[in-house]
Design a protein around this motif. Sequence first.
Motif, PDB file in Angstrom:
ATOM      1  N   CYS A 141      63.060  11.410 -17.137  1.00 43.98           N
ATOM      2  CA  CYS A 141      61.720  11.832 -17.565  1.00 43.98           C
ATOM      3  C   CYS A 141      61.481  11.537 -19.042  1.00 43.98           C
ATOM      4  O   CYS A 141      60.805  12.303 -19.731  1.00 43.98           O
ATOM      5  CB  CYS A 141      61.536  13.330 -17.308  1.00 43.98           C
ATOM      6  SG  CYS A 141      61.930  13.851 -15.632  1.00 43.98           S
ATOM      7  N   ILE A 142      62.046  10.461 -19.568  1.00 44.54           N
ATOM      8  CA  ILE A 142      61.890  10.154 -20.985  1.00 44.54           C
ATOM      9  C   ILE A 142      60.714   9.216 -21.209  1.00 44.54           C
ATOM     10  O   ILE A 142      60.211   8.583 -20.283  1.00 44.54           O
ATOM     11  CB  ILE A 142      63.183   9.540 -21.557  1.00 44.54           C
ATOM     12  CG1 ILE A 142      63.537   8.243 -20.831  1.00 44.54           C
ATOM     13  CG2 ILE A 142      64.331  10.530 -21.466  1.00 44.54           C
ATOM     14  CD1 ILE A 142      64.753   7.555 -21.404  1.00 44.54           C
ATOM     15  N   ASP A 143      60.280   9.103 -22.461  1.00 45.32           N
ATOM     16  CA  ASP A 143      59.097   8.311 -22.798  1.00 45.32           C
ATOM     17  C   ASP A 143      59.385   6.818 -22.897  1.00 45.32           C
ATOM     18  O   ASP A 143      58.502   6.006 -22.638  1.00 45.32           O
ATOM     19  CB  ASP A 143      58.515   8.786 -24.145  1.00 45.32           C
ATOM     20  CG  ASP A 143      57.934  10.180 -24.047  1.00 45.32           C
ATOM     21  OD1 ASP A 143      57.417  10.516 -22.974  1.00 45.32           O
ATOM     22  OD2 ASP A 143      58.007  10.927 -25.035  1.00 45.32           O
ATOM     23  N   TYR A 145      62.608   7.128  -6.013  1.00 47.92           N
ATOM     24  CA  TYR A 145      61.229   7.623  -6.138  1.00 47.92           C
ATOM     25  C   TYR A 145      60.765   7.322  -7.552  1.00 47.92           C
ATOM     26  O   TYR A 145      61.521   7.459  -8.517  1.00 47.92           O
ATOM     27  CB  TYR A 145      61.159   9.127  -5.879  1.00 47.92           C
ATOM     28  CG  TYR A 145      59.780   9.717  -6.010  1.00 47.92           C
ATOM     29  CD1 TYR A 145      58.844   9.580  -4.989  1.00 47.92           C
ATOM     30  CD2 TYR A 145      59.413  10.399  -7.162  1.00 47.92           C
ATOM     31  CE1 TYR A 145      57.564  10.122  -5.115  1.00 47.92           C
ATOM     32  CE2 TYR A 145      58.138  10.943  -7.295  1.00 47.92           C
ATOM     33  CZ  TYR A 145      57.221  10.796  -6.273  1.00 47.92           C
ATOM     34  OH  TYR A 145      55.961  11.324  -6.394  1.00 47.92           O
ATOM     35  N   GLN A 146      59.515   6.884  -7.669  1.00 51.19           N
ATOM     36  CA  GLN A 146      58.939   6.659  -8.992  1.00 51.19           C
ATOM     37  C   GLN A 146      57.497   7.118  -8.983  1.00 51.19           C
ATOM     38  O   GLN A 146      56.807   7.057  -7.960  1.00 51.19           O
ATOM     39  CB  GLN A 146      59.056   5.192  -9.396  1.00 51.19           C
ATOM     40  CG  GLN A 146      58.383   4.181  -8.468  1.00 51.19           C
ATOM     41  CD  GLN A 146      56.882   4.036  -8.661  1.00 51.19           C
ATOM     42  OE1 GLN A 146      56.366   4.358  -9.732  1.00 51.19           O
ATOM     43  NE2 GLN A 146      56.193   3.567  -7.623  1.00 51.19           N
ATOM     44  N   ILE A 147      57.042   7.591 -10.124  1.00 57.83           N
ATOM     45  CA  ILE A 147      55.650   8.003 -10.253  1.00 57.83           C
ATOM     46  C   ILE A 147      55.193   7.747 -11.673  1.00 57.83           C
ATOM     47  O   ILE A 147      55.936   7.964 -12.634  1.00 57.83           O
ATOM     48  CB  ILE A 147      55.478   9.502  -9.898  1.00 57.83           C
ATOM     49  CG1 ILE A 147      53.989   9.871  -9.881  1.00 57.83           C
ATOM     50  CG2 ILE A 147      56.251  10.399 -10.854  1.00 57.83           C
ATOM     51  CD1 ILE A 147      53.718  11.248  -9.330  1.00 57.83           C
ATOM     52  N   ARG A 148      53.978   7.218 -11.786  1.00 53.70           N
ATOM     53  CA  ARG A 148      53.408   7.019 -13.111  1.00 53.70           C
ATOM     54  C   ARG A 148      52.981   8.371 -13.678  1.00 53.70           C
ATOM     55  O   ARG A 148      52.455   9.215 -12.961  1.00 53.70           O
ATOM     56  CB  ARG A 148      52.204   6.087 -13.017  1.00 53.70           C
ATOM     57  CG  ARG A 148      52.583   4.604 -12.926  1.00 53.70           C
ATOM     58  CD  ARG A 148      51.446   3.781 -12.364  1.00 53.70           C
ATOM     59  NE  ARG A 148      51.406   3.875 -10.909  1.00 53.70           N
ATOM     60  CZ  ARG A 148      50.371   3.526 -10.167  1.00 53.70           C
ATOM     61  NH1 ARG A 148      49.263   3.096 -10.738  1.00 53.70           N
ATOM     62  NH2 ARG A 148      50.419   3.613  -8.860  1.00 53.70           N
ATOM     63  N   GLU A 149      53.189   8.539 -14.958  1.00 54.97           N
ATOM     64  CA  GLU A 149      53.020   9.859 -15.553  1.00 54.97           C
ATOM     65  C   GLU A 149      51.592  10.397 -15.420  1.00 54.97           C
ATOM     66  O   GLU A 149      51.395  11.611 -15.360  1.00 54.97           O
ATOM     67  CB  GLU A 149      53.426   9.834 -17.028  1.00 54.97           C
ATOM     68  CG  GLU A 149      52.597   8.911 -17.903  1.00 54.97           C
ATOM     69  CD  GLU A 149      52.943   9.056 -19.369  1.00 54.97           C
ATOM     70  OE1 GLU A 149      53.631  10.024 -19.711  1.00 54.97           O
ATOM     71  OE2 GLU A 149      52.511   8.214 -20.168  1.00 54.97           O
ATOM     72  N   GLU A 161      58.787  -2.665 -12.180  1.00 57.69           N
ATOM     73  CA  GLU A 161      60.174  -2.912 -12.592  1.00 57.69           C
ATOM     74  C   GLU A 161      61.116  -1.892 -11.957  1.00 57.69           C
ATOM     75  O   GLU A 161      62.232  -2.226 -11.537  1.00 57.69           O
ATOM     76  CB  GLU A 161      60.277  -2.848 -14.108  1.00 57.69           C
ATOM     77  CG  GLU A 161      59.591  -4.004 -14.815  1.00 57.69           C
ATOM     78  CD  GLU A 161      59.710  -3.899 -16.321  1.00 57.69           C
ATOM     79  OE1 GLU A 161      59.572  -2.777 -16.855  1.00 57.69           O
ATOM     80  OE2 GLU A 161      59.940  -4.929 -16.976  1.00 57.69           O
ATOM     81  N   ALA A 162      60.684  -0.635 -11.882  1.00 58.17           N
ATOM     82  CA  ALA A 162      61.523   0.401 -11.274  1.00 58.17           C
ATOM     83  C   ALA A 162      61.702   0.153  -9.776  1.00 58.17           C
ATOM     84  O   ALA A 162      62.797   0.325  -9.228  1.00 58.17           O
ATOM     85  CB  ALA A 162      60.903   1.785 -11.515  1.00 58.17           C
ATOM     86  N   MET A 163      60.620  -0.265  -9.112  1.00 55.47           N
ATOM     87  CA  MET A 163      60.726  -0.581  -7.685  1.00 55.47           C
ATOM     88  C   MET A 163      61.685  -1.744  -7.454  1.00 55.47           C
ATOM     89  O   MET A 163      62.435  -1.778  -6.476  1.00 55.47           O
ATOM     90  CB  MET A 163      59.348  -0.916  -7.126  1.00 55.47           C
ATOM     91  CG  MET A 163      58.407   0.288  -7.072  1.00 55.47           C
ATOM     92  SD  MET A 163      56.687  -0.182  -6.699  1.00 55.47           S
ATOM     93  CE  MET A 163      56.872  -0.850  -5.045  1.00 55.47           C
ATOM     94  N   GLY A 164      61.694  -2.703  -8.384  1.00 56.47           N
ATOM     95  CA  GLY A 164      62.619  -3.819  -8.276  1.00 56.47           C
ATOM     96  C   GLY A 164      64.062  -3.409  -8.444  1.00 56.47           C
ATOM     97  O   GLY A 164      64.973  -4.143  -8.036  1.00 56.47           O
ATOM     98  N   ARG A 195      60.196   8.925 -13.719  1.00 58.10           N
ATOM     99  CA  ARG A 195      58.842   8.980 -14.247  1.00 58.10           C
ATOM    100  C   ARG A 195      58.635   7.710 -15.059  1.00 58.10           C
ATOM    101  O   ARG A 195      59.379   7.435 -15.992  1.00 58.10           O
ATOM    102  CB  ARG A 195      58.685  10.221 -15.126  1.00 58.10           C
ATOM    103  CG  ARG A 195      57.412  10.244 -15.951  1.00 58.10           C
ATOM    104  CD  ARG A 195      57.693   9.770 -17.340  1.00 58.10           C
ATOM    105  NE  ARG A 195      56.781  10.378 -18.300  1.00 58.10           N
ATOM    106  CZ  ARG A 195      56.812  10.125 -19.580  1.00 58.10           C
ATOM    107  NH1 ARG A 195      57.691   9.285 -20.061  1.00 58.10           N
ATOM    108  NH2 ARG A 195      55.978  10.713 -20.396  1.00 58.10           N
ATOM    109  N   VAL A 196      57.644   6.890 -14.674  1.00 59.45           N
ATOM    110  CA  VAL A 196      57.405   5.632 -15.368  1.00 59.45           C
ATOM    111  C   VAL A 196      56.131   5.735 -16.184  1.00 59.45           C
ATOM    112  O   VAL A 196      55.282   6.599 -15.954  1.00 59.45           O
ATOM    113  CB  VAL A 196      57.331   4.448 -14.375  1.00 59.45           C
ATOM    114  CG1 VAL A 196      58.654   4.272 -13.656  1.00 59.45           C
ATOM    115  CG2 VAL A 196      56.188   4.639 -13.387  1.00 59.45           C
ATOM    116  N   PHE A 197      56.032   4.816 -17.120  1.00 62.31           N
ATOM    117  CA  PHE A 197      54.924   4.892 -18.069  1.00 62.31           C
ATOM    118  C   PHE A 197      53.633   4.311 -17.497  1.00 62.31           C
ATOM    119  O   PHE A 197      52.560   4.901 -17.606  1.00 62.31           O
ATOM    120  CB  PHE A 197      55.316   4.163 -19.350  1.00 62.31           C
ATOM    121  CG  PHE A 197      54.239   4.122 -20.384  1.00 62.31           C
ATOM    122  CD1 PHE A 197      53.879   5.269 -21.080  1.00 62.31           C
ATOM    123  CD2 PHE A 197      53.570   2.944 -20.674  1.00 62.31           C
ATOM    124  CE1 PHE A 197      52.879   5.243 -22.034  1.00 62.31           C
ATOM    125  CE2 PHE A 197      52.563   2.907 -21.621  1.00 62.31           C
ATOM    126  CZ  PHE A 197      52.223   4.065 -22.305  1.00 62.31           C
TER     127      PHE A 197
END
Length: 619
Positions: A481-483, A524-528, A516-519, A507-509
């Motif tokens: 969960c970092i920036d 699980y990924q979610i835009r902030e 890039e995270a999906m690659g 948590r993606v920006f």
Amino acid sequence: MATAADHASFLPPVLTFLSAAVIGVPIFRLLGQSAVLGYLVAGVVIGPSGLSLITEPETARSVSELGVVLLLFIVGLELEISRLISLRRDILGLGTLQLGLCALALGGLGFLTGLSAGAATVIGIALALSATAVALQLLEERRDLASPYGQRAFAVLLFQDLSIVGILAFLPLIAQTGPSGGGEAWIGTALQSAGTAVAAVIGVVLVGRYGLNPFFRLLAASGAREVMTAAALLVVLGTALLMEEVGLSMAMGAFLAGLLLAESNFRHQLEADIEPFRGMLLGLFFMSVGMSIDLTLVMQNWLGLFLATLGAILIKVALVAGLFRLFGSSWLDGLRGAAVLAPAGEFAFVLLPVGQELGLVDGPSGRLAIALAAITMLIGPIGAKVLDGVLSRRATAPLEPEHEVIEDAEARVLVIGFGRFGHILNQVLLAQGLSVTVIDKDVEQIRSAARFGFRVYYGDGTRLDVLRSSGAGKAEVVCICIDDPEATLKIVDLVHAEFPAARTYVRVFDRVQAIEAMGRDVDYQIRETFESALAFGRATLEALGLSAEEAARTVDDVRKRDLARLVLQQAGDPLDRADPLRSLVRIKPEPLTAPLHASHGLNPETEDIIARERAGADG
């Protein structure tokens, strides 16, 4: 020209040191003792009082002190300036009280046993100082340097290093026996030395702040890794030598260099380059201390040295533990901190000879004091180990909550980052009573996380050793969960490579980082801002008269369309996949639903912008 025999003459002592290390240290580690003790005992065995395989320990110590220098550099690398500022109360307050009270108590005891006032002062100060190398090595082995008591112990050690210039200026003052004018001259000299030291520190800070990053960036562009290693050693040893020339300690200079590079892009590379030199030279330092113990002198005065060692350690433990408690530590943490600070410091081997040269300490007293300092460094790690065992059993009783050892944590969730996003996530986890470990490198965030009752670890989540020590190997889910987008992806790569059993929730920006995270096959990924924007849109639709069900259906449809487009954008076309940067640059916001009308501007300037955009799209 040097012959083969001349070169070969360097090999026997080198082989002796290496053999002593590889035999002595594993034995003591198998016995459950510190590696420090193994090095010290190995030094006794190979030194003049043992097998006499090395007859000049002073030569070895002059080289091995570089180990302490490199240790302080690495500690500086891992300590951000904001963290150092947060320690100012412990550095100035706790450090001053520890050195003053311990020197007064130990010096007073020496005066009562027959030492002159000058000798008692010098010996009291020398024994009041703590062994930086021993203390930091013990804290590193326990992985407690980031713990509250570890940080307080480090603050005390840092103050002691800062005080050396003042102590060295103070000794000639108390040795001065001439007319009163001589004392004024010494005061002037002391003030001049202090001014020179301050000017040197300011110069190093300015050069480090504005020059080191461009310097390392230029070297990195050359692609020669060995040059980076040479540059790292140049910066460390050059700063250390400068500080020594102006009266400060070499260790203080190295720490300052590390601190200035703590936020550098090259920090991790520098640490990796320095670490092998640090480990070997630090071991050599401990062996040189062991070699300095005169067993003949010890046997002749064994009872007095035994009582003096016991008394010095007990006095320091009692005073330091009380001071730690006064500054907010629990009694158990106070005792842990006191145990690692109990051995006399490396500077005892500097101050005592200076005291002898100034006539403050006579020869026999000086030799006994040096032996006493070395024995405390030998006994200290054993006492710390025994105390740890006692406190571990004591800590099982639920009488007082203590600092939890992070290595034993078995939290189901590891949360990296406690900013505005991580804070809300932890509210959800806390509501279910889940066991959570939080790591963050921001001091204020650490303080905030402590109020949640979670295990809190101060550290950089992009470091593999930090992830290991914070329990990533036992966590079911690692929430990132970092920036920093680059650091986020680095952590994903580390977790997948080293802890494959852990699921990665990220948590993606923005959209680019989401692809890039999906690659990287995150779980699980979610835009902030994505879900909050959808919720905002749903509330807006309801405000405009749509039913809650219809607004929810619309939002769900947008969510599905967006996910489908993400998958398509991730796949890209073959040309773009050959150049990922090109692919990511081409990703722009596009409507998920066909517009009802073409866009038009409300003034000529806007119309011109829209026209150019349409022309670019058509082209």
